[in-house]
Design an enzyme around this catalytic site. Structure first.
Site, PDB file in Angstrom:
ATOM      1  N   ASP A 168      -1.180  95.729 105.975  1.00 49.45           N
ATOM      2  CA  ASP A 168      -1.778  96.528 107.034  1.00 49.45           C
ATOM      3  C   ASP A 168      -0.718  97.972 106.389  1.00 49.45           C
ATOM      4  OD1 ASP A 168      -3.622  97.071 108.308  1.00 49.45           O
ATOM      5  OD2 ASP A 168      -2.678  94.773 108.187  1.00 49.45           O
ATOM      6  N   ARG A 217     -12.304  97.692 109.960  1.00 47.82           N
ATOM      7  CA  ARG A 217     -10.712  97.202 109.403  1.00 47.82           C
ATOM      8  C   ARG A 217     -10.622  97.234 108.908  1.00 47.82           C
ATOM      9  NH1 ARG A 217     -11.730  92.752 109.120  1.00 47.82           N
ATOM     10  NH2 ARG A 217      -9.616  91.971 108.803  1.00 47.82           N
ATOM     11  N   GLY A 218      -9.122  96.303 108.693  1.00 49.11           N
ATOM     12  CA  GLY A 218      -8.766  96.005 107.064  1.00 49.11           C
ATOM     13  C   GLY A 218      -8.278  97.290 107.112  1.00 49.11           C
ATOM     14  N   ALA A 219      -7.074  97.198 105.755  1.00 50.66           N
ATOM     15  CA  ALA A 219      -6.652  98.558 105.148  1.00 50.66           C
ATOM     16  C   ALA A 219      -7.183  98.900 104.189  1.00 50.66           C
ATOM     17  CB  ALA A 219      -4.554  97.668 104.721  1.00 50.66           C
ATOM     18  N   ASN A 253       1.643  92.869 108.446  1.00 50.91           N
ATOM     19  CA  ASN A 253       0.323  92.054 108.001  1.00 50.91           C
ATOM     20  C   ASN A 253       0.121  92.040 109.839  1.00 50.91           C
ATOM     21  OD1 ASN A 253      -1.956  91.612 106.614  1.00 50.91           O
ATOM     22  ND2 ASN A 253      -1.585  89.334 107.804  1.00 50.91           N
ATOM     23  N   ARG A 256      -5.531 104.505 113.417  1.00 54.90           N
ATOM     24  CA  ARG A 256      -4.414 103.414 113.521  1.00 54.90           C
ATOM     25  C   ARG A 256      -3.517 103.867 112.837  1.00 54.90           C
ATOM     26  NH1 ARG A 256      -7.077  98.493 113.125  1.00 54.90           N
ATOM     27  NH2 ARG A 256      -5.082  97.156 113.887  1.00 54.90           N
TER      28      ARG A 256
END
Length: 380
Positions: A253, A64-66, A263, A98
């Site tokens: 994001d 995860r995480g942009a 976000n 996502r």
């Protein structure tokens, strides 16, 4: 297909096990992920042998995480190409995993474009797979470099806004090495302040419903030896009222062309609190998170997550009874509102820090100039 491999937690460096890496064992190339859903109780790696396994890892938030999603998406295309799967089908599945995180589609398209260009030029699928992997590795390297530059620009901005050091920083969700090819985005700025002796306290929102702050940011802060304190999301207001917050640092994001910031849900209330209490609200994100094709905040697609993430608590190594695999905390049949993100308008954002510098005030024109500067630097 994804297999699990356990690793010991003895290494106390902030990045003891890489969040993502490409390996080529005799049986064929694989993408290895640190399963973030198992932290901090245990460090377990997922070994993905195809894009479908990576899609599931993305949806379950194992990765995860942009910025890291962009890297993962690029590697996913390379994996499909190297193993002879349908690259277009893999790319489509990865992009849809996502929808709010623009970096994911960016990484997928970059690797797919490299694959298509090489295939058109040589007609050799093997050479095209090599080109896709090279694109993924380049993105991985560039993100690590961007992380270091964001940390430097962010620390400079903090020192300008808050001269004298002793920064008390509030952060939300997780923005460290677990979301990046380097040391992260917002967390990297706090880490730079810590290393420079200018961080007094890192306030860590637990971040409901999956507790990325409690499970991940606190884990990273502890490993880095930072002074940190965990708080419930709904305690942030009292912290501001007590005058205990000097700045808010979050990641993003997706950033729309007008500067609206999507976000992790809970970010927008922090921006409102920060404005009322005259506290800088700073977003730290690479230029790749700015989406010029999304004109404003209303145009950002906000992902809706399953309701059981709210009605149940996910606790590693605890017996479960709920339909979602967690411990029920609400009556059976309770409906839940569970957006993964919220959107903060640009007028509540003090600055957006990128690897190209800080944008303040946040305007469409200033963001466009930063993006253009980044493109010129890449071309040069």
């Amino acid at each position: 297909m994804a297999d699990q491999q356990a690793r010991t937690g003895g290494d106390k460096r902030p990045t003891g096990i890489p969040a993502i890496r490409w390996e080529e064992p005799p049986e064929g190339p694989v993408l290895v992920l640190l399963d973030q859903t198992r932290l901090p109780a245990e460090e377990v790696e997922l070994v993905c042998t195809d894009a479908s396994a990576l899609v599931e890892a993305i949806r379950s938030l194992a990765v995860r995480g942009a910025p890291l999603l962009g890297i993962a998406g690029a590697y996913g295309v390379a994996l499909a190409a190297a193993r002879g799967f349908d690259v277009a089908e893999a790319a489509g599945a990865l992009e849809g995993a996502r929808p709010t995180a623009v970096n994911l589609s960016m990484g997928v398209r970059r690797a797919e474009s490299a694959y298509r260009a090489a295939l058109a030029g040589s007609g050799d699928p093997t050479a095209a797979a090599v080109a896709a992997l090279a694109a993924a590795r380049a993105l991985h390297r560039e993100d690590a470099e961007a992380s270091a530059r964001m940390a430097a620009h962010g620390l400079t901005l903090l020192d300008e806004l808050l001269p004298g050091g002793g920064h008390r920083i509030l952060t939300h969700c997780n923005t460290g090495s677990l979301v990046s090819g380097g040391e992260g985005t917002a967390f990297a700025v706090a880490l730079a302040a810590h290393r420079a002796g200018r961080l007094r306290r890192l306030w860590v929102d637990e971040t409901r419903p999956l507790l990325q702050g409690a499970r991940l940011t606190a884990w990273e802060a502890a490993r880095a030896g930072m002074a940190y304190t965990l708080l419930t999301d709904n305690a942030a207001g009292s912290l501001f009222a007590a005058g205990e917050v000097d700045a808010v640092l979050i990641g993003a994001d997706r950033i729309a062309a007008d500067g609206s910031v999507a976000n992790k849900v809970g970010s927008y209330p922090l921006a409102v609190l920060a404005r009322y209490h005259h506290v800088p609200f700073i977003v730290v994100a690479p230029v790749t998170t700015v989406d010029p094709d999304t004109p404003d905040g209303a145009s950002i697609e906000v992902e809706q997550r399953p309701g059981f993430e709210v009605t149940e608590v996910m606790a590693p190594q605890v017996p479960v009874a709920g339909p979602g695999g967690g411990v029920p905390v609400a009556p059976l049949g309770t409906q839940a509102y569970n957006p993964a993100f919220d959107v903060t308008p640009p007028e509540l954002v003090t600055a957006i820090v990128t690897e190209e510098g800080a944008v303040s005030p946040v305007t469409a024109e200033a963001l466009a100039e930063v993006c253009a500067r980044s493109r010129r630097a890449a071309a040069g």
